[in-house]
Design an enzyme around this catalytic site. Structure first.
Site, PDB file in Angstrom:
ATOM      1  CE  LYS A  13      -1.748  -1.411   8.997  1.00  0.00           C
ATOM      2  NZ  LYS A  13      -3.081  -0.784   9.106  1.00  0.00           N
ATOM      3  NE  ARG A  88      -4.784  -7.194   7.372  1.00  0.00           N
ATOM      4  CZ  ARG A  88      -4.316  -6.092   6.787  1.00  0.00           C
ATOM      5  NH1 ARG A  88      -3.043  -5.981   6.498  1.00  0.00           N
ATOM      6  NH2 ARG A  88      -5.123  -5.118   6.512  1.00  0.00           N
ATOM      7  NE  ARG A 127      -6.037   4.641   2.191  1.00  0.00           N
ATOM      8  CZ  ARG A 127      -5.877   3.615   3.016  1.00  0.00           C
ATOM      9  NH1 ARG A 127      -4.787   3.513   3.748  1.00  0.00           N
ATOM     10  NH2 ARG A 127      -6.799   2.697   3.099  1.00  0.00           N
ATOM     11  NE  ARG A 160      -6.071   0.451  -0.026  1.00  0.00           N
ATOM     12  CZ  ARG A 160      -5.558   0.090   1.153  1.00  0.00           C
ATOM     13  NH1 ARG A 160      -4.450   0.663   1.579  1.00  0.00           N
ATOM     14  NH2 ARG A 160      -6.138  -0.816   1.891  1.00  0.00           N
ATOM     15  NE  ARG A 171      -9.655  -1.873   4.433  1.00  0.00           N
ATOM     16  CZ  ARG A 171      -9.327  -0.660   3.986  1.00  0.00           C
ATOM     17  NH1 ARG A 171     -10.123  -0.048   3.127  1.00  0.00           N
ATOM     18  NH2 ARG A 171      -8.221  -0.080   4.389  1.00  0.00           N
TER      19      ARG A 171
HETATM   20  P1  AP5 Z   1      -2.340   5.003   6.004  1.00  0.00           P
HETATM   21  O1  AP5 Z   1      -0.960   5.302   6.468  1.00  0.00           O
HETATM   22  O2  AP5 Z   1      -2.561   4.724   4.580  1.00  0.00           O
HETATM   23  O3  AP5 Z   1      -3.000   3.877   6.928  1.00  0.00           O
HETATM   24  P2  AP5 Z   1      -2.701   2.322   7.055  1.00  0.00           P
HETATM   25  O4  AP5 Z   1      -2.604   2.019   8.511  1.00  0.00           O
HETATM   26  O5  AP5 Z   1      -1.573   1.924   6.191  1.00  0.00           O
HETATM   27  O6  AP5 Z   1      -4.089   1.760   6.570  1.00  0.00           O
HETATM   28  P3  AP5 Z   1      -4.480   0.686   5.434  1.00  0.00           P
HETATM   29  O7  AP5 Z   1      -5.885   0.981   5.030  1.00  0.00           O
HETATM   30  O8  AP5 Z   1      -3.434   0.623   4.381  1.00  0.00           O
HETATM   31  O9  AP5 Z   1      -4.462  -0.596   6.259  1.00  0.00           O
HETATM   32  P4  AP5 Z   1      -5.123  -1.899   5.887  1.00  0.00           P
HETATM   33  O10 AP5 Z   1      -4.528  -2.732   6.960  1.00  0.00           O
HETATM   34  O11 AP5 Z   1      -6.581  -1.909   5.826  1.00  0.00           O
HETATM   35  O12 AP5 Z   1      -4.726  -2.152   4.365  1.00  0.00           O
HETATM   36  P5  AP5 Z   1      -3.629  -3.060   3.674  1.00  0.00           P
HETATM   37  O13 AP5 Z   1      -3.173  -2.380   2.464  1.00  0.00           O
HETATM   38  O14 AP5 Z   1      -2.645  -3.507   4.675  1.00  0.00           O
HETATM   39  O15 AP5 Z   1      -3.251   6.260   6.458  1.00  0.00           O
HETATM   40  C1  AP5 Z   1      -4.639   6.286   6.187  1.00  0.00           C
HETATM   41  C2  AP5 Z   1      -5.084   7.710   5.854  1.00  0.00           C
HETATM   42  O16 AP5 Z   1      -4.960   8.538   7.002  1.00  0.00           O
HETATM   43  C3  AP5 Z   1      -4.269   8.408   4.763  1.00  0.00           C
HETATM   44  O17 AP5 Z   1      -5.129   9.215   4.036  1.00  0.00           O
HETATM   45  C4  AP5 Z   1      -3.253   9.243   5.559  1.00  0.00           C
HETATM   46  O18 AP5 Z   1      -2.830  10.386   4.827  1.00  0.00           O
HETATM   47  C5  AP5 Z   1      -4.053   9.612   6.787  1.00  0.00           C
HETATM   48  N1  AP5 Z   1      -3.235   9.696   8.001  1.00  0.00           N
HETATM   49  C6  AP5 Z   1      -2.239   8.876   8.387  1.00  0.00           C
HETATM   50  N2  AP5 Z   1      -1.748   9.242   9.599  1.00  0.00           N
HETATM   51  C7  AP5 Z   1      -2.493  10.315   9.983  1.00  0.00           C
HETATM   52  C8  AP5 Z   1      -2.469  11.146  11.156  1.00  0.00           C
HETATM   53  N3  AP5 Z   1      -1.606  10.935  12.164  1.00  0.00           N
HETATM   54  N4  AP5 Z   1      -3.380  12.158  11.219  1.00  0.00           N
HETATM   55  C9  AP5 Z   1      -4.260  12.370  10.206  1.00  0.00           C
HETATM   56  N5  AP5 Z   1      -4.326  11.630   9.082  1.00  0.00           N
HETATM   57  C10 AP5 Z   1      -3.442  10.606   8.972  1.00  0.00           C
HETATM   58  O19 AP5 Z   1      -4.510  -4.340   3.268  1.00  0.00           O
HETATM   59  C11 AP5 Z   1      -5.469  -4.263   2.253  1.00  0.00           C
HETATM   60  C12 AP5 Z   1      -6.122  -5.622   2.020  1.00  0.00           C
HETATM   61  O20 AP5 Z   1      -5.121  -6.565   1.586  1.00  0.00           O
HETATM   62  C13 AP5 Z   1      -6.730  -6.289   3.265  1.00  0.00           C
HETATM   63  O21 AP5 Z   1      -8.053  -5.844   3.505  1.00  0.00           O
HETATM   64  C14 AP5 Z   1      -6.675  -7.771   2.889  1.00  0.00           C
HETATM   65  O22 AP5 Z   1      -7.680  -8.107   1.974  1.00  0.00           O
HETATM   66  C15 AP5 Z   1      -5.325  -7.858   2.155  1.00  0.00           C
HETATM   67  N6  AP5 Z   1      -4.207  -8.154   3.070  1.00  0.00           N
HETATM   68  C16 AP5 Z   1      -3.107  -7.381   3.312  1.00  0.00           C
HETATM   69  N7  AP5 Z   1      -2.313  -7.953   4.213  1.00  0.00           N
HETATM   70  C17 AP5 Z   1      -2.889  -9.133   4.564  1.00  0.00           C
HETATM   71  C18 AP5 Z   1      -2.563 -10.158   5.484  1.00  0.00           C
HETATM   72  N8  AP5 Z   1      -1.449 -10.098   6.223  1.00  0.00           N
HETATM   73  N9  AP5 Z   1      -3.414 -11.220   5.585  1.00  0.00           N
HETATM   74  C19 AP5 Z   1      -4.531 -11.310   4.841  1.00  0.00           C
HETATM   75  N10 AP5 Z   1      -4.918 -10.368   3.955  1.00  0.00           N
HETATM   76  C20 AP5 Z   1      -4.102  -9.272   3.819  1.00  0.00           C
HETATM   77 MG    MG Z   2      -1.403   0.741   4.457  1.00  0.00          MG
END
Ligand code: AP5
Ligand code: MG
Ligand code: ZN
Length: 216
Positions: A13, A88, A127, A160, A171
Site C-alpha cells: 500500500k 480497518r 522492510r 519498524r 498483525r
Molecule cells: P509496503 O508498501 O510498506 O506495505 P504496506 O502495505 O504499506 O504494509 P504496512 O506494513 O505498512 O501495512 P500495515 O497495514 O500493517 O501498517 P500501517 O503502517 O498501516 O511494502 C512492504 C514491503 O514489501 C517493503 O519492504 C516493500 O519494499 C516491499 N514491497 C512492496 N511491494 C512489493 C512488490 N510488488 N514486490 C516485492 N516487494 C514489495 O499500520 C501500523 C499500525 O498502526 C497498525 O498495526 C495499527 O496498530 C496502527 N494503525 C494504522 N492504521 C490504523 C487504523 N486505521 N485503525 C487502527 N489502527 C491503525
Molecule cells: Mg504502509
C-alpha cells in the site's frame, strides 16, 4: 479522485501510494505514518497508540476516526486523496462514509492488493522504512541506492518496531479478523477492484494506472 488502498500488512500500500502521489498530485493519507510521527514526537496521541502498535493490535476506532476527520479537512484533499491503512474496521468504514456523504465526495474506488501470507512475512521482515518521508524499501526486492539512506529525501532508514516476527503474525491475524471483512462491504457497494499484489512493484503500478484512467 478519492481512493482507498486496501490490503494486508506488507501488501505494498505504502509503496504504491508514493508512486501515485507523484503521478496524480493528490496526497497519501497513511494512518500508520501519522501514528508513527506522533509516537516519534511523543505526543499524547502517540503515547496512547504505541502500546497497541508494538503488539500489532489496532488502535481504538475513536482515535482513528478523529485523525481522519481532521486530515480530510486539510486543503490538499480538495482534489482527492489516497487513504492508506484506513479504514480497518466496520465502524471506521461507516464513519468515513458518513463524513464523505456529508461533503458529497464519495470514494470512487477501493484498490485491494492481494498477496499470500508467506510473501507478506518475507516482505515485512526485509522492510526498511524512511524516518522522514515514510517511504518503504526492501533489503532484496527494493534496496535503496545508498545503504541506510532514503533515495528521495535522504532520510535515515530504520526497521519498524512492529516488523518483528511476533508482532507480524499478530498483525496478519488482526487483519483477517477485523479488516478483511471490509472487502465484502466495498464489493457490495460495487467499488472494489482486486489486483494481483504479487507482481513486481512497477507491474502493480501499471495495473493501478489502468484502473484509474477512468477517474483521473
Ligand atoms: P509496503 O508498501 O510498506 O506495505 P504496506 O502495505 O504499506 O504494509 P504496512 O506494513 O505498512 O501495512 P500495515 O497495514 O500493517 O501498517 P500501517 O503502517 O498501516 O511494502 C512492504 C514491503 O514489501 C517493503 O519492504 C516493500 O519494499 C516491499 N514491497 C512492496 N511491494 C512489493 C512488490 N510488488 N514486490 C516485492 N516487494 C514489495 O499500520 C501500523 C499500525 O498502526 C497498525 O498495526 C495499527 O496498530 C496502527 N494503525 C494504522 N492504521 C490504523 C487504523 N486505521 N485503525 C487502527 N489502527 C491503525
Ligand atoms: Mg504502509
Ligand atoms: Zn524519505
Amino acid at each position: 479522485m478519492n481512493l482507498i488502498l486496501f490490503g494486508p500488512p506488507g501488501a505494498g500500500k505504502g509503496t504504491q501510494a508514493k508512486k501515485m502521489v507523484d503521478l496524480y498530485g493528490i496526497p497519501q493519507i497513511s494512518t500508520g505514518d501519522i501514528l508513527r510521527a506522533n509516537v516519534r514526537e511523543g505526543t499524547e496521541l502517540g503515547l496512547a497508540a504505541k502500546a497497541y502498535m508494538d503488539k500489532g493490535e489496532l488502535v481504538p476506532d475513536e482515535v482513528l476516526i478523529g485523525i481522519i476527520k481532521n486530515r480530510l479537512k486539510e486543503p490538499d484533499c480538495e482534489k482527492g486523496f489516497i487513504l492508506d491503512g484506513y479504514p480497518r474496521t466496520k465502524p471506521q468504514a461507516d464513519a468515513l462514509a458518513a463524513l464523505l456523504d456529508g461533503i458529497n465526495k464519495p470514494i470512487d474506488v477501493v484498490l485491494n492488493l492481494e498477496v499470500p501470507d508467506e510473501e507478506l512475512v518475507e516482505r515485512i521482515s526485509g522492510r526498511l522504512m524512511c524516518n522522514n518521508c515514510g517511504a518503504s524499501y526492501h533489503r532484496t526486492f527494493n534496496p535503496p541506492k545508498k545503504e541506510g539512506v532514503c533515495d528521495t529525501c535522504g532520510g535515515e532508514l530504520f526497521q519498524r518496531a512492529d516488523d518483528r516476527e511476533e508482532a507480524v503474525q499478530n498483525r496478519l491475524n488482526v487483519y483477517k479478523k477485523q479488516t478483511q471483512p471490509l472487502i465484502d462491504y466495498y464489493a457490495e457497494k460495487g467499488i472494489l477492484v482486486t489486483l494481483e499484489g504479487t507482481k513486481d512493484i512497477n507491474e502493480v503500478f501499471e495495473d493501478i494506472k489502468a484502473v484509474l484512467t477512468k477517474f483521473a
